[in-house]
Design a protein around this motif. Structure first.
Motif, PDB file in Angstrom:
ATOM      1  N   ARG A  12      51.840   2.371 -19.765  1.00 41.87           N
ATOM      2  CA  ARG A  12      52.994   3.010 -19.115  1.00 41.87           C
ATOM      3  C   ARG A  12      53.600   4.093 -20.002  1.00 41.87           C
ATOM      4  N   VAL A  13      53.715   3.803 -21.292  1.00 37.76           N
ATOM      5  CA  VAL A  13      54.215   4.817 -22.230  1.00 37.76           C
ATOM      6  C   VAL A  13      53.291   6.027 -22.222  1.00 37.76           C
ATOM      7  N   SER A  14      51.994   5.767 -22.255  1.00 37.83           N
ATOM      8  CA  SER A  14      50.994   6.839 -22.249  1.00 37.83           C
ATOM      9  C   SER A  14      51.099   7.691 -20.984  1.00 37.83           C
ATOM     10  N   GLU A  15      51.173   7.039 -19.843  1.00 39.47           N
ATOM     11  CA  GLU A  15      51.188   7.766 -18.577  1.00 39.47           C
ATOM     12  C   GLU A  15      52.487   8.543 -18.391  1.00 39.47           C
ATOM     13  N   TYR A  16      53.623   7.883 -18.689  1.00 38.65           N
ATOM     14  CA  TYR A  16      54.903   8.549 -18.430  1.00 38.65           C
ATOM     15  C   TYR A  16      55.096   9.748 -19.347  1.00 38.65           C
ATOM     16  N   TYR A  17      54.756   9.584 -20.630  1.00 37.52           N
ATOM     17  CA  TYR A  17      55.003  10.646 -21.603  1.00 37.52           C
ATOM     18  C   TYR A  17      53.803  11.569 -21.797  1.00 37.52           C
ATOM     19  N   MET A  18      52.791  11.422 -20.913  1.00 37.76           N
ATOM     20  CA  MET A  18      51.629  12.306 -20.936  1.00 37.76           C
ATOM     21  C   MET A  18      51.005  12.367 -22.328  1.00 37.76           C
ATOM     22  N   ALA A  19      50.878  11.199 -22.945  1.00 34.98           N
ATOM     23  CA  ALA A  19      50.285  11.088 -24.279  1.00 34.98           C
ATOM     24  C   ALA A  19      49.007  10.261 -24.170  1.00 34.98           C
ATOM     25  N   PRO A  20      47.903  10.656 -24.798  1.00 31.89           N
ATOM     26  CA  PRO A  20      46.662   9.877 -24.722  1.00 31.89           C
ATOM     27  C   PRO A  20      46.883   8.431 -25.153  1.00 31.89           C
ATOM     28  N   LEU A  21      46.256   7.505 -24.441  1.00 34.01           N
ATOM     29  CA  LEU A  21      46.429   6.089 -24.737  1.00 34.01           C
ATOM     30  C   LEU A  21      46.030   5.767 -26.172  1.00 34.01           C
ATOM     31  N   GLY A  22      44.952   6.363 -26.663  1.00 34.70           N
ATOM     32  CA  GLY A  22      44.516   6.100 -28.036  1.00 34.70           C
ATOM     33  C   GLY A  22      45.544   6.528 -29.067  1.00 34.70           C
ATOM     34  N   VAL A  23      46.241   7.641 -28.802  1.00 35.70           N
ATOM     35  CA  VAL A  23      47.297   8.117 -29.711  1.00 35.70           C
ATOM     36  C   VAL A  23      48.462   7.134 -29.716  1.00 35.70           C
ATOM     37  N   VAL A  24      48.833   6.631 -28.530  1.00 30.31           N
ATOM     38  CA  VAL A  24      49.919   5.648 -28.436  1.00 30.31           C
ATOM     39  C   VAL A  24      49.548   4.378 -29.192  1.00 30.31           C
ATOM     40  N   LEU A  25      48.305   3.904 -29.004  1.00 29.59           N
ATOM     41  CA  LEU A  25      47.874   2.663 -29.651  1.00 29.59           C
ATOM     42  C   LEU A  25      47.867   2.801 -31.174  1.00 29.59           C
ATOM     43  N   LYS A  26      47.394   3.910 -31.678  1.00 36.49           N
ATOM     44  CA  LYS A  26      47.393   4.101 -33.134  1.00 36.49           C
ATOM     45  C   LYS A  26      48.813   4.156 -33.673  1.00 36.49           C
ATOM     46  N   PHE A  27      49.690   4.842 -32.947  1.00 37.23           N
ATOM     47  CA  PHE A  27      51.077   4.964 -33.382  1.00 37.23           C
ATOM     48  C   PHE A  27      51.781   3.603 -33.387  1.00 37.23           C
ATOM     49  N   ALA A  28      51.443   2.758 -32.414  1.00 41.52           N
ATOM     50  CA  ALA A  28      52.146   1.479 -32.231  1.00 41.52           C
ATOM     51  C   ALA A  28      51.755   0.424 -33.250  1.00 41.52           C
ATOM     52  N   HIS A  29      50.714   0.668 -34.026  1.00 40.41           N
ATOM     53  CA  HIS A  29      50.233  -0.346 -34.968  1.00 40.41           C
ATOM     54  C   HIS A  29      50.332   0.180 -36.399  1.00 40.41           C
ATOM     55  N   PRO A  30      50.772  -0.654 -37.336  1.00 38.99           N
ATOM     56  CA  PRO A  30      51.039  -0.177 -38.703  1.00 38.99           C
ATOM     57  C   PRO A  30      49.771   0.222 -39.440  1.00 38.99           C
ATOM     58  N   LEU A  31      49.932   1.210 -40.337  1.00 40.78           N
ATOM     59  CA  LEU A  31      48.794   1.653 -41.150  1.00 40.78           C
ATOM     60  C   LEU A  31      48.271   0.519 -42.024  1.00 40.78           C
ATOM     61  N   GLY A  32      49.143  -0.433 -42.340  1.00 41.23           N
ATOM     62  CA  GLY A  32      48.751  -1.534 -43.209  1.00 41.23           C
ATOM     63  C   GLY A  32      47.709  -2.446 -42.617  1.00 41.23           C
ATOM     64  N   LEU A  33      47.342  -2.253 -41.340  1.00 46.66           N
ATOM     65  CA  LEU A  33      46.258  -3.051 -40.771  1.00 46.66           C
ATOM     66  C   LEU A  33      44.947  -2.781 -41.490  1.00 46.66           C
ATOM     67  N   GLY A  34      44.893  -1.653 -42.229  1.00 44.18           N
ATOM     68  CA  GLY A  34      43.899  -1.526 -43.280  1.00 44.18           C
ATOM     69  C   GLY A  34      42.507  -1.120 -42.905  1.00 44.18           C
ATOM     70  N   LYS A  35      42.302  -0.501 -41.762  1.00 37.91           N
ATOM     71  CA  LYS A  35      40.967  -0.007 -41.427  1.00 37.91           C
ATOM     72  C   LYS A  35      41.070   1.484 -41.140  1.00 37.91           C
TER      73      LYS A  35
END
Length: 807
Positions: free
Chosen positions: A86-109
């Motif tokens: 829903r965030v991706s669709e409403y704000y016209m942002a690619p789903l992959g960009v939203v998913l990367k943003f929503a998860h911390p860099l410390g996940l370490g991959k």
């Protein structure tokens, strides 16, 4: 033709497309929605997120296989994926960009480019004619076989990426990509004794220092490294000997990082509710107990006890075994809120915001995901906290523009919180003393339920506001009335706040002879002079250099113009030499520890005068403050933005609300050159509803939000002419698309140069599309974006739905 198990993968690239991959037989069970996978993508490899799969499907082309599955368990479930979509669709942002943003860099991959030498490269090393740098690169690879490109550049001296590209083009090296693991898990060494008491006595007799440490470890079940260091100082040589001789064993224990662990929060008894608070609670609680979505707008004057309502509702949520997210607009507000929430809910509360380290954010994210936390408090990104049993979302100071992100994904955390509530079937509570016009309009329409706290808690009353018309005053900083009030307040031993919405000493520098203004070389704005370190800084691109007071054009000296927190600080210290004066702005309070230290000083009465920017206006409950001086109410009125009047009213009302919260009444002295402006007039009388009603009528007459919706297209580029040409293309394309729509159904405004035309060496243009029909607007914007992005080589194109920033 491919058949078998196929997954949809979202990649964090600027494309709305989802990519199909086949699942190899060696991964029969491992792949699942919510896991990250390592996949081939063009001539490289990338990390993506599985967002869907099908057990049987046939496609008429050959699919590439997944290379690896990176997670043991999914990062998100279907419900959270629905939110991300829903965030991706409403704000016209690619789903992959939203998913990367929503998860911390410390996940370490992450994906690292690796480099290997080829046989042709080995042969070339035996010949003459190679440049020294190229030879160094190949010799390094010959020794190491394979290296990550960053490490190779470091080992080979001054080599650049272009040197590597050149070697690759000639076939001397080859590139590949692999997953680099760098999880931010923190471990501590734990020591245990592995010998009997007789051995301890023997060691202590022969080697007293080592024996004392061994005796200490033996006297307890285990001893952590940090405790031994605190007691014995530099003990590593001794303990290493004990381990090497099998007298002590060592193991690693995972430990969590608590960014506010040292924050003292004594247990707090709930306050007695006012009648207005009880009525608000009675409206909200049925939706908590019924697991039902409803959005509430809690409109309460400053000091009316909105936070107590949050605490009581959260308490009911926790009692049901559910979790809550509490959003705050500024990092500066988190210490106060953490203290109050921890005083009620202890360590079940934690914090997420950008001032934390990667490791700290990672730890909080994992604790939230595991269900260990009941409450997550944080700035806008905390709306993505992985609470699977969500029962409430609170958005404090819901009107604040800092909830809106200006880079992709350009989401508004307040509106995303409402999406979250609808998905999880839980109430959303928006609180403010100065609601946004959008939320107020939604309450009028019945989309949100309006709750009112019209009076302060107890016998406290709103402060008297005294107006000073600066057109009749010769002074530029302090009017005689404010100066006298400040001196008198200090003589009584009471605290004062001075508000000025500019950092630094002088907001711009101008040559006294030729009139040349000192501008940022990267941005089309003036540089700010900071007297403390004799520097000039750009608060947009971050450039900083030592100030040399010589005009580059004529050699004369510069004069500082305009106000900033440092100039006010200097004048206050001159006026009150014995006063303890502190500043709260982004220059003085970087990092969480400085803010915490300042709060402790404020609460303990160690601050006489606090000078600050907008940071002082938001949510601080300081009973000792009895005077607020607003040095200039006019700065924000001159900003070219249709919301400038609304923002001015909000800031004036909020900063005025910092006083009169204790036993003694408060006074506000407001200096302005525009005493008749509605923002000033309504702020003086604390008439929030009056301002909102009048501003809504104005917006309606001009067909501005919330009566229409905006989507902005912002373009910027390093080449001024190329960026201008793209803006003109954008205009022609937009006008062509407009011919297919009913007349008057949609407006295209611009393109125009952005008010800050040059920023970080990039030239900026924008176009705004407006319509009262959101569906029509989104379809039009989507078609326009698809047409433009094909021609955006060398140009950055950002689409912003419901924009807040027009600068």
């Amino acid at each position: 033709m491919a058949s078998g198990k196929i997954v949809q993968v979202a990649l964090p690239i600027h494309s709305e497309q989802l990519f199909l991959y086949s699942v190899p037989r060696r991964f029969p069970e491992g792949v699942a929605t919510g896991k990250r996978v390592f996949v081939p993508f063009g001539n490289r490899k990338a990390i993506g997120y599985v967002v869907g799969h099908e057990s049987e499907r046939k496609v008429d082309f050959e699919l590439k296989d997944i290379i690896d599955i990176l997670d043991e368990s999914p990062l998100f479930d279907e419900k959270r994926l629905d939110f991300f979509r829903r965030v991706s669709e409403y704000y016209m942002a690619p789903l992959g960009v939203v998913l990367k943003f929503a998860h911390p860099l410390g996940l370490g991959k992450s994906v690292g480019k690796t480099v290997r030498i080829t046989e042709e490269g080995k042969n070339r090393l035996q010949q003459r004619g190679l440049a020294d740098l190229e030879r160094k690169v190949l010799e390094t690879l010959l020794l190491e076989e394979e290296l990550v490109s960053e490490k190779l550049l470091e080992l080979s001296g001054k080599a650049s990426l272009e040197n590597l590209n050149s070697l690759q083009r000639r076939g001397y090296i080859q590139f590949d990509y692999r997953v680099i693991s760098d999880e931010k898990v923190k471990y501590e060494k734990i020591y245990r004794a592995s010998c009997d008491s007789g051995s301890v006595s023997e060691i202590k007799r022969k080697k007293p220092a080592k024996g004392t440490i061994l005796e200490f470890i033996s006297s307890r079940d285990s001893a952590p490294h940090s405790e031994l260091k605190e007691i014995f100082g530099n003990f590593t040589v001794h303990v290493k000997w004990l381990v090497d001789n099998a007298l002590v064993s060592v193991e690693l224990k995972e430990i969590g990082r608590d960014p506010y662990g040292a924050f003292d929060a004594e247990e707090e008894r709930p306050e007695k509710l006012t009648q207005d608070q009880r009525m608000a609670m009675e409206k909200i609680l049925p939706y908590v107990t019924g697991d039902e979505y409803r959005c509430f707008l809690l409109h309460g004057v400053t000091g009316s006890g909105k936070t107590e309502v949050y605490l009581r509702v959260v308490s009911e949520v926790i009692a049901k075994g559910k979790q809550a997210i509490v959003l705050v607009p500024e990092i500066a507000l988190t210490p106060l809120l953490v203290k109050r929430f921890r005083s009620r809910f202890a360590d079940a509360v934690s914090v997420i915001h950008s001032a934390l380290s990667e490791g700290e954010r990672f730890d909080v994210w994992r604790r939230a995901r595991s269900g260990e936390l009941s409450v997550v408090i944080g700035a806008r990104s905390a709306v993505f906290a992985p609470l699977e049993n969500l029962g409430l979302v609170v958005v404090d100071e819901e009107h604040e523009s800092s909830y809106k992100q200006n880079e992709a994904p350009c989401y508004n955390a307040r509106d995303a919180a409402v999406m979250l509530g609808t998905i999880y079937g839980c109430p959303v509570l928006l609180g403010s003393a100065t609601p946004s016009l959008e939320s107020y309009a939604n309450a009028i329409r019945g989309k949100y339920e309006y709750l009112s706290l019209p009076a302060r808690v107890g016998t406290n009353r709103l402060p008297d506001v005294e107006l000073v018309d600066m057109k009749n005053v010769n002074e530029t900083v302090f009017s005689p009335h404010l100066r006298d009030a400040l001196v008198e307040n200090f003589s009584r031993g009471e605290q004062s706040i001075l508000f000025i919405n500019r950092r630094g000493f002088s907001s711009f520098l101008v040559c006294g002879d030729c009139g040349e203004i000192f501008r940022c070389p990267n941005c089309s704005i003036t540089l700010t002079f900071h007297k403390k370190d004799n520097s000039i800084k750009c608060h947009y691109c971050g450039i900083m250099q030592e100030f040399e007071n010589t005009c580059a054009h004529c050699g004369a000296r510069y004069m500082g113009k305009g106000l900033g927190t440092q100039k006010v600080e200097e004048q206050v210290k001159s006026m009150l030499p014995d006063a303890r004066v502190f500043v709260m702005d982004r220059d003085y309070t970087r990092g969480k520890t400085k803010l915490l230290d300042l709060y402790r000083k404020l609460e303990s009465g160690e601050v006489d005068v606090l000078i600050g920017t907008q940071m002082v206006a938001k949510g601080h409950d300081l009973p000792g403050v009895t005077l607020v001086g607003i040095l200039s109410a006019d700065h924000m009125l001159g900003i070219p933005d249709f919301r400038s009047g609304e923002r001015t009213f909000q800031v004036l009302t909020q900063v005025a609300g910092r006083t009169g919260r204790g036993i003694k009444p408060g006074t506000v002295i407001l200096q302005t050159y525009n005493p008749e402006h509605p923002s000033v007039r309504f702020a003086i009388s604390h008439n929030s509803s009056g301002f909102l009603d009048e501003e809504l009528e104005l917006r309606k007459s001009l067909d501005q939000p919330p009566f229409s919706r905006f989507i902005s297209f912002r373009v910027n580029g390093l080449d001024e002419e190329k960026t201008r040409d793209f803006a003109e293309r954008m205009k022609r394309t937009a006008e062509r698309f407009l011919l297919n729509l009913p007349p008057g159904s949609l407006r295209v405004l611009g393109p125009a140069e952005a008010p800050i035309y040059k920023l970080r060496n990039r030239f900026r243009w924008q176009i705004i599309i407006a319509s009262g029909n959101l569906g029509l607007l989104r379809n039009y914007a989507s078609a326009l974006y698809d047409s433009l992005k094909k021609h955006a080589s060398g140009i950055k194109l950002v689409v912003d739905v419901d924009p807040y920033d027009f600068m």
